[in-house]
Design an enzyme around this catalytic site. Structure first.
Site, PDB file in Angstrom:
ATOM      1  N   ASP A  97      -8.489   5.151  -2.864  1.00 59.46           N
ATOM      2  CA  ASP A  97      -7.629   5.741  -1.843  1.00 59.46           C
ATOM      3  C   ASP A  97      -6.766   6.864  -2.396  1.00 59.46           C
ATOM      4  OD1 ASP A  97      -7.593   5.337   0.879  1.00 59.46           O
ATOM      5  OD2 ASP A  97      -5.663   4.326   0.867  1.00 59.46           O
TER       6      ASP A  97
ATOM      7  N   ASP B  92      -3.697  -8.888   5.908  1.00 61.75           N
ATOM      8  CA  ASP B  92      -4.700  -9.922   5.707  1.00 61.75           C
ATOM      9  C   ASP B  92      -4.458 -11.119   6.630  1.00 61.75           C
ATOM     10  OD1 ASP B  92      -2.343 -10.473   4.451  1.00 61.75           O
ATOM     11  OD2 ASP B  92      -3.199 -10.922   2.495  1.00 61.75           O
TER      12      ASP B  92
END
Length: 1149
Positions: free
Chosen positions: A417, A851
């Protein structure tokens, strides 16, 4: 270097929206694939199909051979100079170009495929699958393409004169040159390209990009989504049971098997009854029944105690009584939320032998014994090479590539990223080293398959090793790994020196050009942006070391590089060639193929919310769906490596078992290395991973914890589980008190999801998919394929909605340029605009703990999950052992929980599909940080009691002590039983209790404060840390444990410790010098103060740094200050009836 041009046969169908707001960036044009080349001066030149005619007219490009592959959507262009070629050869040649090309593109940019001579500076990439593989160049004048090579990467020379020639030039020599060798001018003995390349004449022709999905979908067109078992299996006498299934007779329903074959199959199935892949291991009733009984007893005792506390007020200190009662009521409520989901704990086990028999053993439906297992795409995420060392990420990649799973079914995607060249070249070095490490692991059955961990093992590495060449092989591989580490560590300096050299050259060129234009006039120094250069002498399209426009974090193009191209379908065995420099070890009869490895860095542009890790994961979901489309996805952090090479097989056992099609994910426990032996700050977190998660496994499934999770791809897309409309939610734990069937009101927009095909609707309704998933038709077409391939095997009538045996033995499609170009388009920054990515599809946005929210959404749609605890740890990672780092980690988790509580993902708003106890568990996830408010108050109560001379009760009578003793004993007994059925140790349980109070009085209260300020006032507070001192001993493995970094999170626990210590001194002084000493109140206050201090002991130990290094004067001054303050309090608040300071002293006899 030759250039190859083609226009993407599959372009992004981006439909402009007339409702786009003014001021927003316009929709990007459809991407076209452009191959580029580098001139001798170092300039980067790209070409598209449109400039092909004009550029070929120049002398520099007059010898270029241009080939445009034939695809269903683009037929012959009418040009006579292009000779048709066999589609199978064309596809393989194009795949070779794709694997050696760096694809870039994004918003308003043309998708480029830059053909690279080399990926790294080191001359180590010799594996035939490796990008930029070293090979000979074509000897034809004006062509420098790589010559023909076989699967091992060895040169193919079609003429006896050993003239080196590429595929394109060989085709020209055969078709237009009369089959004459350009070197010796003699006739080729063989002009058949298939024969030259060593191809099997009976090999099946491979389809091109336009026909890929057609072939994939053909697997499903012959079978309805509601699998017709009567077509494949017949039942004897209409009954179900083991051994009752057999194959139909010959030529029935188009079956080509003979009657004898059908009889043999029937006998085989009768002799081998159906066996499950997994089994549930129930916990012994001798442990579980008392455990449940104690929970009920403690609930009753807590109710009676709280009722007694409310009715018996302390009139002497009503304020103290009120605060204590409120805190105790909340603690009881919090304990219930934590304890109720633990009523149904389970253990599970897998049978890998049965998995091998069903999916990898030759039988009538799979005579060759090729693997029928589904594909798995593994995601590894990293963002900053400075915080996440490339060597750690490289070791994780190596452990994945060496996993014990069919090579052709495995694909690894690395998400960078940060778009750093350092990470890119480190991954290239890892791919290069894998050619030696992976076969070595397969040959000697190495565990673990992370080279850093393996070579650091303290146990005997030669135990159970029987091959005579193991010692020699290990020594040689160890030497190669040491050199590999040196290359990785030297990459930053190598990139810097290379970039400085190219930058100096560019400045000289620019200065010379300016002087030519200026003539005799004086010129000013030229300043050009200092770029970061790749090994082949071109600009790095990602983030530069010295940031510049379109080359810094948050603003760079999307990048895809196939580091290791997809392996061949058949095993490729190594050799033992002493003359080969790379033949370090004997790899005879060892499969040297490597799984596909892809480097991905999504596009980032200013003005777009990239949603951190969740956005990166969603980009990988889309890119992998186009390139490999594995029906299952395993995500790992860059520091979590595969410790058990068979972990993937164990996870697949659950997905492929009966009822596995309703599992959204398989969560593995997190295990950590590098933790201090005493686990001072409960870094192992065993109570959560071995108690809470096992308990949730008995309900609807464990929560998703961010890493080490095997997902079903179709569940990530936001679909409902199969047969969801038929089944009704059950009771609290699925085994008792089922709910009555009732009509459910129309679901809200947030809770509605997509539905798979069933017997009423044979295929998915894809008409509305572009609004949900974006306008990539290839991505949408891949969804039913992933759903079909992820089904369990239909080898028994009880397995509903299965797939026929042998359906996944078809070879993988070859990569072409248009496929990778499509992948580039779906990782662009604009692709998610006006779609449901991050809302109901993929990883969910809007929370630090994405998550937990992602797992919650799946359970809320009716999916189930399981917890896979393997005998040998599946994955291992690292955890912060420093106190400050640990507190900030807990702060991030608690902040995410507070965000969940104040969002629509609060379990209060869960759908009826979620079970009651599962809802309570998720409710506790959002509520537990708020316990810190009451915990801090309760930790100050002992000191306030000692200061005031009062206690939370009027007197320490028998009733209070009995309740207190009963509550304490039941808590201890529950802990003992939890230790029994979970397998943890008593010390681990105690460490968890200690850090519960440490985190509750520091990080949790800070998270609540952040959440409240963000919701009420819109103010965001960030807690920063400053390093004050560090460990001096670099050779100490746990030196970071003694590092003291100041952070504001330490203020509340330090205050609590100081106040309680001073309170104890003051209470003792007041009681000793009091004319009427209240020893019972002193005893109660001191006992609870010691209870608080005992829990904060690890925190105090962390503040002291290394043992023995805290100056003695610190303890002396601390004692003097405590005594001084206590005497001062006694002097100010004199005991009644005393004219002297402190009154008189008398022993309490």
């Amino acid at each position: 270097m030759a250039s190859k041009f083609l226009k993407g046969s599959r372009q992004l169908k981006h439909v402009p929206d007339s409702s786009i707001d003014i001021g927003k960036p316009p929709a990007p044009p459809p991407p076209t694939v452009t191959f580029g080349r580098r001139t001798l001066s170092g300039r980067y030149i790209s070409y598209s199909r449109d400039d092909l005619e004009s550029e070929l007219s120049s002398a520099e490009f007059s010898n270029y051979h241009v080939h445009i592959p034939m695809t269903p959507d683009r037929q012959s262009t009418g040009r006579t100079d292009i000779v048709p070629m066999d589609s199978s050869i064309t596809a393989r040649v194009e795949e070779q170009y794709v694997s050696n090309s760096l694809f870039t593109g994004g918003f308003n940019n043309v998708t480029r495929a830059h053909l690279m001579d080399k990926v790294t500076e080191s001359d180590t990439n010799s594996h035939p699958q490796m990008a930029g593989t070293k090979g000979s160049s074509c000897s034809v004048h004006g062509c420098d393409q790589k010559i023909m090579s076989d699967e091992r990467g060895e040169d193919i020379l079609p003429c006896e004169c050993d003239f080196k020639i590429c595929v394109d030039c060989f085709t020209d020599a055969v078709k237009t040159g009369g089959g004459i060798c350009p070197g010796c001018k003699e006739q080729y003995r063989s002009t058949d390209l298939d024969e030259v390349l060593g191809k099997d004449g009976n090999a099946k022709a491979l389809s091109l990009s336009g026909a890929k999905m057609e072939r994939r979908l053909s697997m499903m067109k012959s079978t309805k989504y509601d699998f017709d078992h009567n077509k494949w299996l017949f039942e004897t006498k209409g009954t179900y049971g083991y051994g009752n299934a057999f194959w139909p007779a010959a030529n029935d329903d188009g079956d080509e098997r003979s009657g004898d074959g059908g009889s043999e199959q029937r006998k085989e199935l009768i002799a081998k009854p159906w066996r499950p892949l997994t089994r549930k291991l129930k916990i012994r009733a001798a442990v579980l029944s008392p455990y449940r009984l104690l929970i009920v007893i403690r609930m009753v005792v807590l109710g009676l105690f709280l009722d007694w506390r409310i009715r018996n007020k302390n009139q002497d200190a009503i304020w103290l009584w009120g605060m204590s009662v409120v805190c105790e009521l909340w603690f009881a409520f919090s304990w219930l939320l934590d304890q109720l989901p633990k009523l149904c704990p389970v253990n599970r086990a897998t049978d890998l032998t049965v998995l091998k028999e069903k999916f990898e053993t030759p039988n009538l439906s799979n005579p060759t014994g090729k693997s029928d297992l589904p594909g798995i795409d593994i995601f590894v995420s990293t963002a900053d090479p400075e915080k996440e060392p490339p060597l750690v990420t490289a070791n994780t990649i190596l452990s994945i590539l060496a996993a014990d799973y069919p090579v052709e079914k495995l694909s690894c995607y690395v998400s960078d990223d940060g778009g750093a060249l350092l990470t890119f070249e480190a991954m290239a070095e890892a791919a290069s080293f894998a050619y030696l490490w992976v076969p070595f692991c397969r040959k000697h059955n190495i565990e673990p398959r992370n080279p850093e961990s393996y070579f650091s093992l303290k146990r005997d590495p030669y135990k159970n090793k029987v091959k005579p060449d193991f010692v020699k092989d290990r020594r040689r591989v160890k030497r190669e790994y040491d050199e590999f580490k040196v290359r990785i560590n030297g990459l930053p300096d190598s990139i810097r020196r290379r970039s400085d050299a190219y930058h100096a050259r560019e400045e000289i060129k620019a200065m010379n050009l300016q002087r030519e234009k200026a003539g005799n006039e004086p010129v000013e120094p030229v300043k050009i942006p200092k770029a970061t250069w790749m090994a082949d002498g071109t600009h790095w399209p990602g983030t530069w070391v010295n940031p510049s426009t379109e080359h810094f974090k948050g603003d760079h193009s999307g990048i895809i590089q196939v580091m290791l191209k997809p392996p061949s379908d058949e095993p490729l065995y190594g050799t033992n060639n002493p003359e080969d420099e790379k033949g370090i070890i004997d790899l005879t009869e060892i499969d040297i193929r490597l799984p596909m490895l892809v480097y991905v860095s999504r596009e980032k542009r200013p003005g777009y919310d990239h949603n951190k890790k969740a956005g990166a994961m969603n980009a990988l979901v889309r890119a992998s769906a186009i390139m490999s489309n594995g029906p299952f996805i395993l995500n790992l952090d860059c520091d979590h490596y595969v410790y058990n090479s068979q972990a993937l097989r164990e996870g697949i056992c659950f997905m492929m078992d009966r009822g596995g099609d309703r599992l959204c994910y398989v969560q593995f426990p997190q295990r950590f290395e590098g933790i201090d032996p005493s686990d001072r700050y409960a870094n192992h977190n065993t109570v959560f991973f071995d108690v809470n998660m096992r308990a949730l496994d008995g309900l609807q499934g464990p929560v998703y914890v961010g890493t080490g999770c095997l997902f079903r791809r179709i569940a990530l897309y936001g679909f409902d589980p199969p047969r969801d409309h038929k089944e009704h939610p059950s009771g609290c734990c699925g085994c008792c008190f089922p709910r009555r069937k009732r009509k459910v009101a129309a679901a809200s927009e947030e809770s509605r999801s997509l539905r798979m095909g069933d017997e009423e609707e044979e295929e998915m309704n894809v008409s509305s998919f572009p609004k949900k998933f974006g306008n990539s038709s290839f991505l949408i077409d891949s969804m039913p394929v992933a759903e079909f391939q992820g089904r369990p095997l239909a080898d028994h009538p009880s397995v509903k909605y299965g797939r026929p045996p042998g359906a996944l033995t078809i070879p993988r499609d070859l990569l072409d340029a248009s496929t990778v170009a499509e992948a580039i388009s779906v990782i662009s920054c604009w692709y998610e605009d006006k779609t449901e990515w991050g809302n109901r599809v993929g990883w969910i946005y809007g929370s630090v703990t994405e998550d937990v929210v992602t797992g919650y959404r799946m359970h809320n749609r009716g999916w189930k999950s399981v917890y896979c605890v393997t005998k040998r740890d599946a994955f291992r990672g690292t955890a912060p052992i420093n106190l400050t780092d640990r507190l900030h980690q807990v702060l991030r988790w608690a902040t995410g929980s507070v965000e969940i509580f104040f969002s629509r993902n609060n379990a209060f708003f869960a759908s009826p599909k979620m079970k009651l106890l599962q809802r309570i568990a998720y409710l506790n996830v959002g509520i537990y940080p708020f316990t810190s408010i009451f915990l801090i108050v309760y930790c100050f109560l002992p000191a306030l009691s000692l200061f005031s001379g009062q206690f939370i009760v009027q007197t320490l009578n028998v009733t209070f002590l009995t309740y207190l003793l009963t509550i304490t004993v039941t808590l201890c007994l529950l802990a003992v039983l939890e230790i029994k059925w979970s397998g943890i140790e008593l010390e681990e349980w105690w460490r968890n209790e200690q850090f519960w109070l440490i985190g509750g009085t520091s990080a949790h209260i800070a998270a609540v404060l952040q959440g409240l300020l963000k919701v009420i006032a819109g103010i965001e507070i960030s807690f920063t840390l400053t390093s004050k001192s560090g460990g001096d001993d670099v050779n100490d493995e746990f030196a970071d444990l003694y590092t003291v970094k100041w952070t504001s999170l330490m203020i509340p626990p330090i205050t609590i410790m100081m106040v309680n210590l001073i309170g104890i001194a003051v209470g003792i002084s007041q009681t000793i010098y009091s004319p009427l000493p209240q020893w019972s109140r002193l005893l109660g206050g001191v006992f609870f103060s010691f209870w608080v201090l005992a829990h904060l002991y690890p925190f105090a130990k962390g503040l002291m740094g290394r043992r023995g290094r805290t100056p003695t004067i610190v303890f002396v001054w601390s004692g003097l200050i405590a005594i001084t303050i206590s005497l001062l309090v006694v002097a100010i608040d004199r005991p009644d009836g005393s004219s002297e300071i402190g009154g008189r002293f008398s022993f309490p006899f």
